[in-house]
Design an enzyme around this catalytic site. Structure first.
Site, PDB file in Angstrom:
ATOM      1  N   GLY A   1      21.463 -32.895 -29.607  1.00 57.31           N
ATOM      2  CA  GLY A   1      21.245 -33.700 -30.804  1.00 57.31           C
ATOM      3  C   GLY A   1      20.935 -35.148 -30.470  1.00 57.31           C
ATOM      4  N   THR A   2      21.616 -35.683 -29.480  1.00 61.43           N
ATOM      5  CA  THR A   2      21.407 -37.087 -29.112  1.00 61.43           C
ATOM      6  C   THR A   2      19.959 -37.326 -28.698  1.00 61.43           C
ATOM      7  OG1 THR A   2      23.703 -37.311 -28.435  1.00 61.43           O
ATOM      8  CG2 THR A   2      22.147 -38.912 -27.517  1.00 61.43           C
TER       9      THR A   2
ATOM     10  N   ASN B   1      29.156 -36.263 -40.036  1.00 67.65           N
ATOM     11  CA  ASN B   1      30.076 -35.575 -39.121  1.00 67.65           C
ATOM     12  C   ASN B   1      31.545 -35.885 -39.393  1.00 67.65           C
ATOM     13  OD1 ASN B   1      28.609 -37.950 -38.134  1.00 67.65           O
ATOM     14  ND2 ASN B   1      30.085 -37.961 -36.469  1.00 67.65           N
TER      15      ASN B   1
ATOM     16  N   GLN C   1      24.953 -31.698 -38.256  1.00 66.31           N
ATOM     17  CA  GLN C   1      26.173 -31.189 -38.898  1.00 66.31           C
ATOM     18  C   GLN C   1      25.873 -30.318 -40.117  1.00 66.31           C
ATOM     19  OE1 GLN C   1      29.267 -31.277 -37.897  1.00 66.31           O
ATOM     20  NE2 GLN C   1      29.148 -32.758 -36.228  1.00 66.31           N
TER      21      GLN C   1
ATOM     22  N   SER D   1      21.505 -29.264 -33.038  1.00 65.16           N
ATOM     23  CA  SER D   1      22.189 -29.152 -31.744  1.00 65.16           C
ATOM     24  C   SER D   1      22.976 -27.848 -31.697  1.00 65.16           C
ATOM     25  CB  SER D   1      23.132 -30.352 -31.578  1.00 65.16           C
ATOM     26  OG  SER D   1      23.903 -30.197 -30.424  1.00 65.16           O
TER      27      SER D   1
ATOM     28  N   THR E   1      11.501 -29.197 -16.726  1.00 69.24           N
ATOM     29  CA  THR E   1      11.534 -27.735 -16.743  1.00 69.24           C
ATOM     30  C   THR E   1      12.480 -27.238 -17.836  1.00 69.24           C
ATOM     31  OG1 THR E   1      11.063 -27.683 -14.392  1.00 69.24           O
ATOM     32  CG2 THR E   1      12.015 -25.679 -15.333  1.00 69.24           C
TER      33      THR E   1
ATOM     34  N   CYS F   1      41.238 -45.438 -30.358  1.00 68.42           N
ATOM     35  CA  CYS F   1      41.928 -46.530 -29.692  1.00 68.42           C
ATOM     36  C   CYS F   1      41.078 -46.956 -28.496  1.00 68.42           C
ATOM     37  CB  CYS F   1      43.293 -46.051 -29.233  1.00 68.42           C
ATOM     38  SG  CYS F   1      44.380 -47.397 -28.829  1.00 68.42           S
TER      39      CYS F   1
HETATM   40  N1  PLP Z   1      24.334 -36.208 -34.724  1.00 67.35           N
HETATM   41  C1  PLP Z   1      25.469 -35.806 -35.324  1.00 67.35           C
HETATM   42  C2  PLP Z   1      25.608 -35.938 -36.809  1.00 67.35           C
HETATM   43  C3  PLP Z   1      26.520 -35.278 -34.574  1.00 67.35           C
HETATM   44  O1  PLP Z   1      27.648 -34.900 -35.157  1.00 67.35           O
HETATM   45  C4  PLP Z   1      26.348 -35.173 -33.165  1.00 67.35           C
HETATM   46  C5  PLP Z   1      27.451 -34.671 -32.306  1.00 67.35           C
HETATM   47  O2  PLP Z   1      28.596 -35.037 -32.455  1.00 67.35           O
HETATM   48  C6  PLP Z   1      25.135 -35.596 -32.590  1.00 67.35           C
HETATM   49  C7  PLP Z   1      24.159 -36.108 -33.403  1.00 67.35           C
HETATM   50  C8  PLP Z   1      24.897 -35.521 -31.107  1.00 67.35           C
HETATM   51  O3  PLP Z   1      24.617 -34.200 -30.708  1.00 67.35           O
HETATM   52  P1  PLP Z   1      24.833 -33.774 -29.175  1.00 67.35           P
HETATM   53  O4  PLP Z   1      26.300 -33.693 -28.958  1.00 67.35           O
HETATM   54  O5  PLP Z   1      24.156 -32.429 -29.080  1.00 67.35           O
HETATM   55  O6  PLP Z   1      24.156 -34.786 -28.330  1.00 67.35           O
END
Ligand code: PLP
Length: 388
Positions: A71-72, A151, A179, A199, A237, A325
């Site tokens: 996802g990132t 999330n 999410q 993701s 790849t 924290c």
């Molecule tokens: N976007 C949202 C809303 C998420 O909850 C998350 C993961 O916590 C991500 C992006 C990132 O996804 P990934 O963990 O696959 O990089």
């Protein structure tokens, strides 16, 4: 009782059928998908099939699906890629204050590199107003990114309306649906989006694999340079086994979606009602409707979230908090902060996220241990009025 996992928004266990599909792929399909020989072709076919399956489940075309490392990366590619591709037109981007850090930090990076970013506010329930988005669009706006479901609190945004506003203005719209996929119906044409991130590890697939849907004719500048993989948008790849796993996980999640949504709406609602009945001064963060029902974010007045997490962990229950924290100080969640939740309540927030393997028995056990934990922590609290 076995340990109880109530942190499904963080990640999910991998489905057995997904493990099987991946094992078969890892063991028997190791060719490089770019190789022209039979080993390569076999891997290429597996990826093509997975791409077709993912596309069909999202209502997209196969050549609109790009596999990423999660996802990132999908979020980074959407925001930075569209910003760079639109640079000739302008340097303005719109997103919101409650996005995941993958979007927020991409926005900060772009700000440092000459872009102007508008971060839209939300209301007390985490909803972003379509009119605020409409007003924020300028001739120089090159991309808008608003998440489908949050999330931390589960709020679902009016994506279709927002995408409509952007379409009228000729601005590509991205949604982080990480999410939402597997929890609520997600079809790219119903939503009307140009780009969508997902993701696999959030829907019982493996970690480290995701995808970005990119509607045909949407321009993106690649972030990774190298070979011509993923139609020149994402060099490297391909992770064949994980791509196969992602497609299998999405297929299973899609089959189970309606039933699980019904079951978790009931179970999540029951949990919240019981906790609020048995413990006083507990508040739901986020709306009652328009949310992913499996996310139950509650604030316990007068108690720190971290303390609740540790106490629940000792009882074998895994949850997460809305505060973290960092270097000795308690940092309040940026989402709860944007919602203008009283900082004391924000510090006492806990995210319970339910999922496919959550049972009524597990929820009843959690309901049975929580009142005692909160009572004990409140008795030690310097801020809670125990006499009230
Ligand atoms: N976007 C949202 C809303 C998420 O909850 C998350 C993961 O916590 C991500 C992006 C990132 O996804 P990934 O963990 O696959 O990089």
């Amino acid at each position: 009782m076995d340990p109880i996992y109530l942190d499904y928004n963080s990640t999910t266990p991998v489905d057995e059928a997904v493990i099987e599909a991946m094992r078969a792929s890892l063991a028997g399909n190791y060719g490089n998908p770019s190789s022209v020989h039979s080993f390569g072709q076999k891997a290429r076919t597996a990826i093509d099939n997975a791409r077709e399956q993912v596309a069909a489940l999202l209502g997209a075309k196969p050549n609109e699906i790009y596999f990423t490392s999660g996802g990132t990366e999908a979020d980074n590619l959407a925001l930075k890629g569209a910003a760079m591709a639109g640079r000739k037109k302008g340097n303005h981007i719109i997103t919101s204050r409650i996005e995941h850090h993958a979007i927020l930090e991409s926005g900060h990076y772009l700000e440092k590199n000459g872009f102007e970013v508008t971060y839209l506010d939300c209301d007390g329930e985490g909803m972003i107003a379509v009119d605020d988005l409409r007003r924020a669009i300028k001739p120089s706006t090159v991309v808008v990114s608003i998440m489908t479901a949050n999330n931390e609190i589960g709020t679902i945004q009016p994506i279709r309306e927002m995408a409509g506003v952007c379409r009228e203005a000729g601005v590509p719209f991205h949604t982080d649906a990480v999410q939402a996929v597997g929890k609520i119906p997600v079809k790219v044409d119903d939503l009307g989006v140009e780009m969508l991130s997902l993701s696999a590890h959030k829907f019982y697939g493996p970690k480290g694999i995701g995808a970005l849907y990119v509607r045909s004719k949407t321009s993106l500048t690649p972030l990774l340079h190298g070979g011509s993989h993923e139609r020149r948008l994402r060099a490297g790849t391909e992770n064949t086994a994980s791509i196969v796993g992602l497609a299998k996980a999405l297929e299973i999640a899609d089959n189970k979606l309606a039933g699980e949504h019904r079951r978790l709406t009931e179970l999540g609602g029951y949990f919240r009602e019981q906790i609020q009945a048995k413990i006083k001064d507990v508040y739901l963060n986020g709306p009652l409707e328009k949310r992913v029902p499996s996310t139950v974010n509650l604030s316990f007045k007068g108690v720190e979230g971290e303390a609740i997490i540790l106490s629940l962990d000792m009882k074998g229950i895994a949850v997460s908090s809305g505060s973290a924290c960092t270097s000795g100080s308690l940092q309040i969640s940026h989402v709860l902060e944007a919602m203008k939740i009283d900082p004391e309540l924000a510090q006492g927030s806990i995210r319970f996220s339910l999922g496919r393997y959550t049972t009524r028995e597990q929820i009843d056990y959690t309901i049975s241990v929580l009142p005692e934990i909160i009572e004990r922590l409140r008795a030690m609290s310097a801020t809670y009025d125990n006499a009230n």
